[in-house]
Design an enzyme around this catalytic site. Structure first.
Site, PDB file in Angstrom:
ATOM      1  N   SER A 125      33.769   7.608 -11.043  1.00  0.00           N
ATOM      2  CA  SER A 125      35.116   7.225 -11.463  1.00  0.00           C
ATOM      3  C   SER A 125      35.861   6.519 -10.346  1.00  0.00           C
ATOM      4  O   SER A 125      35.647   6.800  -9.160  1.00  0.00           O
ATOM      5  CB  SER A 125      35.893   8.484 -11.864  1.00  0.00           C
ATOM      6  N   TYR A 149      39.192  17.572 -10.035  1.00  0.00           N
ATOM      7  CA  TYR A 149      38.315  16.669 -10.791  1.00  0.00           C
ATOM      8  C   TYR A 149      37.829  15.533  -9.900  1.00  0.00           C
ATOM      9  O   TYR A 149      36.639  15.215  -9.851  1.00  0.00           O
ATOM     10  CB  TYR A 149      39.051  16.102 -12.004  1.00  0.00           C
ATOM     11  N   LYS A 153      33.867  14.481  -8.449  1.00  0.00           N
ATOM     12  CA  LYS A 153      33.208  13.175  -8.518  1.00  0.00           C
ATOM     13  C   LYS A 153      32.750  12.726  -7.125  1.00  0.00           C
ATOM     14  O   LYS A 153      31.633  12.210  -6.953  1.00  0.00           O
ATOM     15  CB  LYS A 153      34.141  12.134  -9.132  1.00  0.00           C
TER      16      LYS A 153
END
Length: 338
Positions: A125, A149, A153
């Protein structure tokens, strides 16, 4: 024929990637636990592709289950989508995110190694660019994160890079997505979030279809053309095609690679709202609220590396994105619920 395992293949981006893989002549196997997807997706994929795609229901953290998947198939490459993705939930439940996203990826890589499968394309991302880089964002910029989050990643990318560094026969590709929107042109598959949407486009479409009262726009005083935040929106089908090209490259190269997948063009929140209204003749009531902590004013990609190396470039424009998003939501007001 090359067989691709798609973890999280019943999800939003995963399902669209499955369609493009089949269209490109690959055989596909899907693993999904339906934690953020629906069994109905499988029926829709059969309608679109004309094929019943092999499917296994379970978690990538269940190593005996995953070993069975590998033993029963001739998998050459994995595309790894299976992860939790809600920023707010990650802040409230960080251990859930680290366990599922990071722990699950480690379990998957261990099973891959045990079965001598050493090619993986990872769903990363643009959130890994953090708050301090100036757009357009290139792959060589420093990375950081602002929430659990984002940290998952970053950690998953690092783990994959370390595996490729330690084992010269591994091929790893990290694909950094910008803001996927849109849906398949058939209207059969699209984004169907659980509960209140976290992302802008499904929120807009749920307002349009009458499920939500109005759109909240967080901040209109940014240093942008109209004061609202600017993002790089990419059609999910273009994104899916990027995975197909990454698989092709992965099968012929070794080592660790990273590519941005975006259009290279930034549109503001109001650009998106106004284009949606104009293209679909639907009014979207909205209210302006205070900025959200952690939002940057402008974020868009430099995607030239993906074009130069993979031969990939986004083809669909903003009008395509909003039309396909509305076709999906209008045809499926409750998502995949029958």
């Amino acid at each position: 024929m090359t067989q691709i395992l798609v973890t999280g293949g019943a999800g939003y981006i995963g399902s669209h990637t499955v369609v493009e893989l089949v269209a490109s002549g690959y055989q596909v196997v899907i693993v999904d636990d339906f934690s953020n997807s629906s069994p109905e997706v499988l029926e829709r994929l059969t309608k679109i592709t004309g094929q019943e795609i092999p499917f296994y229901q379970g978690s990538i953290s269940d190593k005996p289950f995953m070993n069975r998947v590998f033993k029963e198939n001739q998998i050459e490459t994995v595309i790894h989508f299976a992860a939790f993705k809600a920023v707010g939930e990650s802040v409230a439940q960080p251990l859930k995110y680290y366990d599922n996203n990071v722990g699950g990826t480690i379990d998957l890589l261990e099973v891959m190694g045990e079965n001598n499968v050493k090619n993986i394309v990872f769903s990363s991302s643009a959130t890994v660019y953090g708050m301090n880089n100036v757009s357009p964002l290139t792959e060589d910029l420093p990375t950081s994160a602002t929430n659990p989050y984002g940290y998952t990643k970053l950690m998953m990318e690092q783990i994959l890079n370390d595996v490729a560094f330690a084992n010269a026969d591994w091929s790893v590709t990290n694909l950094r997505y910008f803001n996927p929107i849109g849906a398949h042109e058939s209207g059969l598959i699209g984004e169907a979030p659980n509960g209140i949407p976290n992302n802008l486009m499904p929120y807009i479409t749920q307002v349009a279809v009458g499920k939500l009262k109005e759109l909240s726009i967080f901040g209109d005083d940014y240093d942008t053309s109209d004061g609202t935040g600017v993002r790089d929106y990419i059609h999910v089908v273009d994104l899916a095609k990027g995975h197909v090209l990454a698989v092709k490259d992965n099968l012929t190269t070794k080592g660790s690679k990273v590519y941005n997948l975006g259009t290279g063009v930034g549109y503001s929140v109001l650009d998106l709202v106004k284009t949606f209204q104009a293209e679909n003749d639907v009014e979207i009531p909205y209210v302006i609220k205070e900025r959200r902590l952690g939002d940057v004013a402008t974020c868009f990609a430099d995607a030239s590396k993906a074009q130069e190396v993979l031969g990939w470039k986004a083809e669909k424009n903003l009008q395509d994105m909003v039309r396909d998003s509305w076709r999906w939501q209008n045809t499926n007001p409750n998502g995949y619920e029958k």
